[in-house]
Scaffold this active site. Structure first.
Site, PDB file in Angstrom:
ATOM      1  N   GLY A 298      -4.578  36.145 -16.168  1.00  0.00           N
ATOM      2  CA  GLY A 298      -3.475  35.525 -16.906  1.00  0.00           C
ATOM      3  C   GLY A 298      -2.921  36.372 -18.037  1.00  0.00           C
ATOM      4  O   GLY A 298      -2.387  35.831 -18.996  1.00  0.00           O
ATOM      5  N   SER A 299      -3.002  37.696 -17.905  1.00  0.00           N
ATOM      6  CA  SER A 299      -2.421  38.516 -18.977  1.00  0.00           C
ATOM      7  C   SER A 299      -0.901  38.352 -19.005  1.00  0.00           C
ATOM      8  O   SER A 299      -0.285  38.419 -20.070  1.00  0.00           O
ATOM      9  CB  SER A 299      -2.834  39.984 -18.848  1.00  0.00           C
ATOM     10  OG  SER A 299      -2.242  40.580 -17.731  1.00  0.00           O
ATOM     11  N   ASN A 300      -0.289  38.115 -17.851  1.00  0.00           N
ATOM     12  CA  ASN A 300       1.162  37.861 -17.840  1.00  0.00           C
ATOM     13  C   ASN A 300       1.488  36.489 -18.424  1.00  0.00           C
ATOM     14  O   ASN A 300       2.487  36.334 -19.120  1.00  0.00           O
ATOM     15  CB  ASN A 300       1.728  37.995 -16.421  1.00  0.00           C
ATOM     16  CG  ASN A 300       1.958  39.444 -16.052  1.00  0.00           C
ATOM     17  OD1 ASN A 300       2.946  40.046 -16.456  1.00  0.00           O
ATOM     18  ND2 ASN A 300       1.029  40.019 -15.309  1.00  0.00           N
TER      19      ASN A 300
ATOM     20  N   HIS B  78       5.547  41.278  -8.731  1.00  0.00           N
ATOM     21  CA  HIS B  78       4.667  41.967  -7.786  1.00  0.00           C
ATOM     22  C   HIS B  78       4.491  43.424  -8.230  1.00  0.00           C
ATOM     23  O   HIS B  78       5.480  44.082  -8.581  1.00  0.00           O
ATOM     24  CB  HIS B  78       5.262  41.900  -6.381  1.00  0.00           C
ATOM     25  CG  HIS B  78       4.389  42.534  -5.350  1.00  0.00           C
ATOM     26  ND1 HIS B  78       3.254  41.923  -4.857  1.00  0.00           N
ATOM     27  CD2 HIS B  78       4.456  43.746  -4.756  1.00  0.00           C
ATOM     28  CE1 HIS B  78       2.670  42.735  -3.988  1.00  0.00           C
ATOM     29  NE2 HIS B  78       3.371  43.843  -3.908  1.00  0.00           N
TER      30      HIS B  78
ATOM     31  N   ARG C 169      -1.297  32.715  -3.803  1.00  0.00           N
ATOM     32  CA  ARG C 169      -1.155  31.725  -2.752  1.00  0.00           C
ATOM     33  C   ARG C 169       0.328  31.616  -2.382  1.00  0.00           C
ATOM     34  O   ARG C 169       1.182  31.694  -3.268  1.00  0.00           O
ATOM     35  CB  ARG C 169      -1.647  30.395  -3.346  1.00  0.00           C
ATOM     36  CG  ARG C 169      -1.933  29.293  -2.407  1.00  0.00           C
ATOM     37  CD  ARG C 169      -2.685  28.204  -3.179  1.00  0.00           C
ATOM     38  NE  ARG C 169      -4.070  28.586  -3.421  1.00  0.00           N
ATOM     39  CZ  ARG C 169      -5.025  28.519  -2.498  1.00  0.00           C
ATOM     40  NH1 ARG C 169      -4.761  28.067  -1.301  1.00  0.00           N
ATOM     41  NH2 ARG C 169      -6.257  28.891  -2.792  1.00  0.00           N
TER      42      ARG C 169
END
Ligand code: GRF
Length: 193
Positions: free
Chosen positions: A12-14, A109, A91
């Site tokens: 979850g760094s983004n 991505h 997912r």
């Protein structure tokens, strides 16, 4: 102010970068909800610390994707979410969410799509021996990293890069590129009636 939900499965760094940009006023949005399909993922801790509600679920507890996406949808409606940001959500999005949020789901991505879609994009680029890779932000459709491209940034691969150093370079770009691009998209997004 637009209301966003972030979907993530891992570190979850983004997610953190998006929250930090909101907190500093650089991204004009409200992060209403984290959706996470991996109980125990580090991103859940981050949401807790930031006091952002989290819907954490285990897909194995459901009979089908439709069923867990219905539960997600209920949460998104509860928080009146306008826009979905995928940030390391490992997912494919199913038709339940694609239909309800048509044109309102984006993903990031770690390659210059259409090169190296799917998992392990960084390793794929290293193995292919390309000298330039990068980051792509795109709308989400039913495919794996196939939706219309919104923005891209290039990253040079140097001789001594390995998967760790390249991932670091890519993350560094992502952490400002994603919040900035989300801001631009949200400016143009009409609020749902
Ligand atoms: C990012 O590199 C993103 O491009 C990819 O998954 C990674 C998520 O990293 N889709 P993090 O969980 O945000 O640190």
């Amino acid at each position: 102010m637009k209301r966003i939900a972030v979907f993530a499965s891992g570190s979850g760094s983004n997610f953190q970068a998006i929250v930090d940009h909101v907190k500093s006023g650089k991204l004009k949005a409200n992060v209403m909800l984290l959706v996470c399909d991996k109980p125990g993922a580090k991103v859940v801790e981050r949401a807790e610390k930031e006091q952002i509600p989290a819907f954490v679920f285990d897909p194995k507890q459901y009979e089908s994707k439709e069923q867990f996406e219905e539960d997600i949808l209920q949460q998104l409606r509860h928080y009146q979410v306008d826009f979905i940001v995928l940030a390391g959500y490992m997912r494919l999005i199913g038709h339940t969410l694609l239909h309800a949020f048509a044109g309102r789901i984006v993903n990031i991505h770690p390659s210059l799509l259409p090169a190296f879609p799917g998992k392990h994009a960084i390793e794929q680029a290293l193995r292919a021996g390309v000298k330039i890779t990068g980051v792509t932000i795109h709308y989400v459709d039913e495919g794996m990293d196939t939706g219309p491209i919104i923005a891209q940034r290039a990253v040079e691969i140097s001789e001594d890069d390995d998967a760790n150093t390249l991932a670091e370079k890519i993350h560094k770009i992502e952490h400002s590129f994603y919040p900035e691009t989300i801001g631009k998209i949200l400016e143009k997004l009409e609020v749902k009636a």
